[in-house]
Enzyme design. Sequence first.
Site: not given
Length: 538
Positions: A357-358
């Site tokens: 998750g970025t």
Amino acid sequence: MSLLEFDAGVFHYPSRRELVYGKKGMVASSHPLASQAGLDILKKGGNAIDAAIAAAAAITIVEPGSNGIGGDSFSILWKDGEIHGLNASGHSPKNMTREAVMEKGEKIETHGIDPITVPGVPAGWVTLNQAHGKLSLEEVLEPAAKIAEEGFPVSNTVSNAWKRTFKILDKKRKDFPELETWFDVFAPNGRPLEPGEIWSSKGHARTLRLIAKTKGEAFYNGEIAEEIDQLSKKYNGFIRKEDLKDYQPEWITPISTTYKGYDIWEMPPNGQGIIALMALSILENIELKGKDDPETIHKQIEAIKLAFSDGQATISDLKHMEETVDRLLSKPYANSRAQLVSQEAKAAKPGLKDYSGTIYLAAADEEGNMISYIQSNYMGFGSGVVVPEYGVSLQNRACGFTMEEEHPNVIGPEKKPFHTIIPGFISKDEQAVGPFGIMGGQMQPQAHLQVISSMVDFHLNPQDALDAPRWHWDEGNKISIESVMPLNIVEDLIRRGHEVTIVPGKGLFGRGQIILRDEMGVLVGATEPRADGHISTW
């Protein structure tokens, strides 16, 4: 041919967007409210660095399933004609020894209190603002604080991320009681949020204002640090307030390789950006046919496999690496690796030794400043542990370590783990061309390769380069292909020995942004159709 001279109409993939042009400033991010927060700061007199911080702070609220205040960040800046890098990734706690972890189990858990490392995001904002910003940190963070306080309607993309995390953590909450902190903050009604529902977080707003007012002191040596310390002690975690107090981001020179006349810049290890550079250096030695030629895609896949095999064997905290960056990026070594690419798929092995998750955003201003910025909690919301009264989701970056005792990336105290998040930058003849980045775990260097090759080798414009169907190397000869990839390419790759899985949906293949500046100073922006991407400009 310049990167800003496109073969218009030759390759045009189905897209929801066209290129965006601007003059005075531009902010490209994966959420409209974040891009708008950055533009508001530009209009108040801030520069690109201020705008990036404002957008980054806003996106911790509007896209909490991808990043947060309790995560890490990396930045590449072009400021006053010079390139700079800021590594704002945190280190492991002082008492996180391999032996201490082994006492709890055979591996570091992906969720819960144990995998938490020191958050670098707040210190990164402070450092960027103090060194290169124009406005006060209070001014820069206030738009995000208002969004957190007043609330915003959740999008489909954000809702889906919320639902994924809810399912994952719900299965683990009996074994990890500390995960209840996530449910208390992010699912107070016992369910994830649906698209269109309003989400707000007074605690998040309070935290942003405390960080701004105290220049990060409240987070690292004040009331928030104390709360993190007490939370960790309650659940027998590793992190302590002493670990937070000692933390400082590192200014570091980005690393680069030349690719067919362009300088491609990445951050050095502990990030995996060097994998993208190694793969591009290998690819430079290989003849490529058309963009949509199956042989081109096959050779790109083989190049990334060779680069990953070396990267996974050697990358760690730069202080603990045994192989040098110069050795990994040497052109003779890249040429020797290129000789291993044949017409058939091969399982790559490291050439040097045997041994998940970025968010990404970019900003530019009329003064010529540009920034490539990325921040993440890892695996969506991170550890699943939240500092309740402050709305801070803590990251789980210790998962980036290995338990292999002789490996340079073995888990240990005060050490930075192998990091997935990587900002990119392009220059030519010592002049900035612009920032680019594609977020998404192991996909990131793979997407960097695909997008750079599309623009440099085949003269796609930035939007078409982002829109083009992507592939993802999984392991061995296994690859995943976007469902929009032409069938003739899929069939050819199978004949070459690739084990192909066609993946519906967009989550695996990354989400990117690009801003380029032409010789007249005009800004050209592209954003990702796989996200709620938005470009704000004026």
